[in-house]
Design a protein around this motif. Structure first.
Motif, PDB file in Angstrom:
ATOM      1  N   ARG A   7       0.764  -1.279   0.249  1.00 44.50           N
ATOM      2  CA  ARG A   7       0.024   0.210  -0.029  1.00 44.50           C
ATOM      3  C   ARG A   7       0.941   1.150   0.123  1.00 44.50           C
ATOM      4  O   ARG A   7       1.985   0.917   0.292  1.00 44.50           O
ATOM      5  N   SER A   8       0.418   2.299  -0.501  1.00 42.88           N
ATOM      6  CA  SER A   8       1.075   3.420  -0.446  1.00 42.88           C
ATOM      7  C   SER A   8       0.156   4.712  -0.241  1.00 42.88           C
ATOM      8  O   SER A   8      -1.246   4.547  -0.347  1.00 42.88           O
ATOM      9  N   PRO A   9       0.555   6.109   0.263  1.00 35.63           N
ATOM     10  CA  PRO A   9      -0.217   6.900   0.218  1.00 35.63           C
ATOM     11  C   PRO A   9      -1.331   7.267  -0.983  1.00 35.63           C
ATOM     12  O   PRO A   9      -2.492   7.457  -0.795  1.00 35.63           O
ATOM     13  N   ALA A  10      -0.789   6.925  -2.126  1.00 37.32           N
ATOM     14  CA  ALA A  10      -1.453   7.187  -3.523  1.00 37.32           C
ATOM     15  C   ALA A  10      -2.487   5.798  -3.725  1.00 37.32           C
ATOM     16  O   ALA A  10      -3.163   6.158  -4.530  1.00 37.32           O
ATOM     17  N   PRO A  12      -4.319   3.276  -1.335  1.00 42.72           N
ATOM     18  CA  PRO A  12      -4.544   2.709  -0.097  1.00 42.72           C
ATOM     19  C   PRO A  12      -4.990   1.485  -0.023  1.00 42.72           C
ATOM     20  O   PRO A  12      -5.162   0.822   0.987  1.00 42.72           O
ATOM     21  N   TRP A  13      -5.098   0.789  -1.383  1.00 50.49           N
ATOM     22  CA  TRP A  13      -5.772  -0.543  -1.725  1.00 50.49           C
ATOM     23  C   TRP A  13      -4.484  -1.367  -1.731  1.00 50.49           C
ATOM     24  O   TRP A  13      -3.159  -0.948  -2.216  1.00 50.49           O
ATOM     25  N   PRO A  14      -4.502  -2.688  -1.632  1.00 47.99           N
ATOM     26  CA  PRO A  14      -3.266  -3.491  -1.886  1.00 47.99           C
ATOM     27  C   PRO A  14      -3.023  -3.679  -3.304  1.00 47.99           C
ATOM     28  O   PRO A  14      -3.932  -3.930  -4.145  1.00 47.99           O
ATOM     29  N   ALA A  15      -1.728  -3.171  -3.693  1.00 51.08           N
ATOM     30  CA  ALA A  15      -1.080  -3.265  -5.168  1.00 51.08           C
ATOM     31  C   ALA A  15      -0.254  -4.160  -5.276  1.00 51.08           C
ATOM     32  O   ALA A  15       0.425  -4.711  -4.336  1.00 51.08           O
ATOM     33  N   VAL A  16      -0.046  -4.567  -6.649  1.00 46.60           N
ATOM     34  CA  VAL A  16       1.251  -5.479  -6.830  1.00 46.60           C
ATOM     35  C   VAL A  16       2.336  -4.725  -7.308  1.00 46.60           C
ATOM     36  O   VAL A  16       2.197  -3.963  -8.235  1.00 46.60           O
ATOM     37  N   GLY A  17       3.313  -4.983  -6.730  1.00 47.80           N
ATOM     38  CA  GLY A  17       4.623  -4.029  -7.250  1.00 47.80           C
ATOM     39  C   GLY A  17       5.773  -4.912  -7.505  1.00 47.80           C
ATOM     40  O   GLY A  17       5.782  -6.210  -7.194  1.00 47.80           O
ATOM     41  N   LEU A  18       6.645  -4.386  -8.504  1.00 43.87           N
ATOM     42  CA  LEU A  18       7.801  -5.024  -9.012  1.00 43.87           C
ATOM     43  C   LEU A  18       8.982  -4.062  -8.372  1.00 43.87           C
ATOM     44  O   LEU A  18       8.928  -2.876  -8.751  1.00 43.87           O
ATOM     45  N   LEU A  19       9.789  -4.815  -7.667  1.00 42.66           N
ATOM     46  CA  LEU A  19      10.933  -3.874  -7.179  1.00 42.66           C
ATOM     47  C   LEU A  19      12.038  -3.361  -8.224  1.00 42.66           C
ATOM     48  O   LEU A  19      12.439  -4.281  -9.046  1.00 42.66           O
ATOM     49  N   LEU A  25       9.102   0.664  -6.263  1.00 42.35           N
ATOM     50  CA  LEU A  25       8.126  -0.331  -6.744  1.00 42.35           C
ATOM     51  C   LEU A  25       7.861   0.303  -7.841  1.00 42.35           C
ATOM     52  O   LEU A  25       7.166   1.211  -7.851  1.00 42.35           O
ATOM     53  N   LEU A  26       7.723  -0.758  -9.083  1.00 45.19           N
ATOM     54  CA  LEU A  26       6.932  -0.077  -9.956  1.00 45.19           C
ATOM     55  C   LEU A  26       5.410  -0.778  -9.725  1.00 45.19           C
ATOM     56  O   LEU A  26       5.221  -1.990  -9.546  1.00 45.19           O
ATOM     57  N   ASP A  27       4.377   0.095  -9.681  1.00 47.47           N
ATOM     58  CA  ASP A  27       3.133  -0.119  -9.465  1.00 47.47           C
ATOM     59  C   ASP A  27       2.450  -0.951 -10.799  1.00 47.47           C
ATOM     60  O   ASP A  27       2.302   0.097 -11.699  1.00 47.47           O
ATOM     61  N   LEU A  28       2.057  -2.262 -10.626  1.00 48.60           N
ATOM     62  CA  LEU A  28       1.787  -2.841 -11.672  1.00 48.60           C
ATOM     63  C   LEU A  28       0.188  -2.701 -12.034  1.00 48.60           C
ATOM     64  O   LEU A  28      -0.466  -3.193 -12.893  1.00 48.60           O
ATOM     65  N   THR A  29      -0.472  -1.775 -11.161  1.00 45.16           N
ATOM     66  CA  THR A  29      -1.902  -1.719 -11.294  1.00 45.16           C
ATOM     67  C   THR A  29      -2.079  -1.050 -12.723  1.00 45.16           C
ATOM     68  O   THR A  29      -3.305  -1.213 -13.298  1.00 45.16           O
ATOM     69  N   GLY A  30      -1.340   0.001 -13.173  1.00 50.67           N
ATOM     70  CA  GLY A  30      -1.459   0.627 -14.360  1.00 50.67           C
ATOM     71  C   GLY A  30      -1.396  -0.171 -15.397  1.00 50.67           C
ATOM     72  O   GLY A  30      -1.967   0.032 -16.543  1.00 50.67           O
ATOM     73  N   ALA A  31      -0.979  -1.444 -15.525  1.00 53.15           N
ATOM     74  CA  ALA A  31      -0.814  -2.573 -16.626  1.00 53.15           C
ATOM     75  C   ALA A  31      -1.960  -3.590 -16.230  1.00 53.15           C
ATOM     76  O   ALA A  31      -2.096  -4.711 -16.972  1.00 53.15           O
ATOM     77  N   GLY A  32      -2.889  -3.287 -15.453  1.00 52.19           N
ATOM     78  CA  GLY A  32      -4.031  -4.066 -15.064  1.00 52.19           C
ATOM     79  C   GLY A  32      -3.522  -5.208 -14.282  1.00 52.19           C
ATOM     80  O   GLY A  32      -4.624  -6.203 -14.138  1.00 52.19           O
ATOM     81  N   VAL A  33      -2.632  -5.492 -13.650  1.00 54.36           N
ATOM     82  CA  VAL A  33      -2.377  -6.314 -12.786  1.00 54.36           C
ATOM     83  C   VAL A  33      -2.614  -5.805 -11.424  1.00 54.36           C
ATOM     84  O   VAL A  33      -1.986  -5.119 -10.802  1.00 54.36           O
ATOM     85  N   THR A  34      -3.792  -6.574 -10.594  1.00 54.57           N
ATOM     86  CA  THR A  34      -4.045  -6.327  -9.456  1.00 54.57           C
ATOM     87  C   THR A  34      -4.028  -7.446  -8.428  1.00 54.57           C
ATOM     88  O   THR A  34      -4.612  -7.155  -7.527  1.00 54.57           O
ATOM     89  N   VAL A  60       6.766   4.178  -7.059  1.00 49.96           N
ATOM     90  CA  VAL A  60       6.748   4.442  -5.542  1.00 49.96           C
ATOM     91  C   VAL A  60       7.996   4.143  -4.859  1.00 49.96           C
ATOM     92  O   VAL A  60       8.449   3.113  -4.965  1.00 49.96           O
ATOM     93  N   PRO A  61       8.438   5.258  -4.151  1.00 47.33           N
ATOM     94  CA  PRO A  61       9.984   4.872  -3.263  1.00 47.33           C
ATOM     95  C   PRO A  61       9.493   3.996  -2.392  1.00 47.33           C
ATOM     96  O   PRO A  61       8.328   4.011  -1.813  1.00 47.33           O
ATOM     97  N   LEU A  62      10.587   2.952  -2.203  1.00 52.00           N
ATOM     98  CA  LEU A  62      10.284   1.963  -1.099  1.00 52.00           C
ATOM     99  C   LEU A  62       9.833   2.469   0.104  1.00 52.00           C
ATOM    100  O   LEU A  62       9.061   2.022   0.970  1.00 52.00           O
ATOM    101  N   ALA A  63      10.494   3.791   0.603  1.00 52.73           N
ATOM    102  CA  ALA A  63      10.308   4.238   1.699  1.00 52.73           C
ATOM    103  C   ALA A  63       8.935   4.560   2.012  1.00 52.73           C
ATOM    104  O   ALA A  63       8.449   4.724   3.121  1.00 52.73           O
ATOM    105  N   GLU A  64       8.098   4.743   0.808  1.00 54.60           N
ATOM    106  CA  GLU A  64       6.685   5.135   1.175  1.00 54.60           C
ATOM    107  C   GLU A  64       5.618   4.315   0.960  1.00 54.60           C
ATOM    108  O   GLU A  64       4.649   4.324   1.142  1.00 54.60           O
ATOM    109  N   ALA A  65       6.424   2.870   0.809  1.00 52.08           N
ATOM    110  CA  ALA A  65       5.353   1.925   0.596  1.00 52.08           C
ATOM    111  C   ALA A  65       5.235   1.119   1.951  1.00 52.08           C
ATOM    112  O   ALA A  65       6.264   1.071   2.876  1.00 52.08           O
ATOM    113  N   THR A  66       4.121   0.522   2.180  1.00 50.51           N
ATOM    114  CA  THR A  66       3.805  -0.344   3.259  1.00 50.51           C
ATOM    115  C   THR A  66       3.850  -1.785   2.674  1.00 50.51           C
ATOM    116  O   THR A  66       2.787  -2.017   2.082  1.00 50.51           O
TER     117      THR A  66
END
Ligand code: DO4
Ligand code: MG
Length: 286
Positions: A7-10, A12-19, A25-34, A60-66
């Protein structure tokens, strides 16, 4: 390549990320990966993630992600007595059960037990539990195999199979109570994909336990000390049952603190696996 849920401030729902670059983290939501477990089902997972890594997606900077536990719908199971160190420690813990541990280490069929449903798994930086009715508690740092519904190893994460040794040692039939209780299973922070068993067997597993800022235990082992192959363990788990969403299988512990050691509330447990990262949890009485 390392995948996670976050999750991140932008978001707040669980997203899938690639380090990426070990720092974002590359937020994969934009590619339809949820859904991470759906992504892990891809028959060409490495090619699919490679293609995703080239897209211009939000970073998303790793420091901003939960970071969240990297499981959604997979049951979590665990193998036991797969290292010589584990067999010896269990035999010391109980005269009553010693021959069972000795036999299962040598037997064709491994010990495999149910550990957790996904919603009960705790993430890195969350609290792991020690039972209020147990007196001798330890973390079990373990490599966890991430398995597709086809039973293939598609990735690896870090597992902590928290255990109550006095309950387990009193009677083997108490094993589920020693192993399955509130916050007894931690997984994360990442799932490493695209590593063969041969590569994973070169990784080291370390555990450090801190109390009041001081190190009270440190230990290390190698994945190459696991007695059984990954397909052998996965094959037994998948015998006569299906996992439509895949499964996670912990591969047993090779680091056991001296018998005098027990965890205490507020201890910090740090489990590192060289090819994956570090799983950090604070201990709470549950
Ligand atoms: O039978 C006891 C549990 C074994 C275990 O969890 C391990 O070896 O990691
Ligand atoms: Mg274990």
């Amino acid at each position: 390549m390392k995948l996670c849920r976050f999750r991140s401030p932008a978001t707040p729902w669980p997203a899938v990320g690639l380090l990426v670059d070990d720092a974002a983290l590359l937020d994969l939501t934009g590619a339809g990966v949820t859904c991470l477990s759906t992504l892990l089902e891809a028959s060409d997972l490495v090619a699919r993630v490679t293609e995703l890594s080239k897209r211009s997606l939000r970073r998303v900077p790793l420091a901003e992600a939960t970071l969240l536990a990297p499981v959604e719908r997979q049951e979590v199971w665990a193998a036991g007595v797969t290292y010589l160190r584990s067999k010896k420690a269990r035999m010391e813990e109980s005269d009553f059960s010693a021959s069972a541990y000795d036999r299962v280490y040598e037997a064709a069929r491994p010990e495999i037990f149910f550990k957790s449903v996904p919603e009960k798994v705790v993430a890195t930086n969350a609290e792991v539990g020690i039972r209020a009715d147990a007196k001798w508690n330890v973390p079990e740092p373990e490599l966890a195999l991430v398995l597709s519904s086809r039973g293939e190893v598609v990735g690896y994460t870090i597992g902590n199979d928290m255990s109550s040794r006095d309950i387990e040692g009193e009677n083997l039939l108490y094993l589920p109570q020693a192993k399955v209780y509130r916050a007894s299973c931690a997984l994360g922070p990442f799932i490493t994909i695209a590593a063969s068993e041969e590569e994973a067997r070169q990784w080291t597993i370390s555990v450090k336990i801190e109390r009041g800022g001081e190190e009270v235990f440190a230990g290390q082992t190698g994945v190459d000390q696991i007695k059984r192959s990954f397909p052998e363990l996965a094959g037994y788990l998948f015998r006569s049952q299906e996992f439509p969403h895949g499964a996670v299988l912990l591969t047993g512990t090779g680091v056991v603190p001296a018998n005098e050691f027990t965890l205490a509330a507020s201890d910090v447990v740090r489990i590192g696996i060289s090819g994956i990262g570090e799983l950090v949890n604070t201990v709470a009485v549950v």
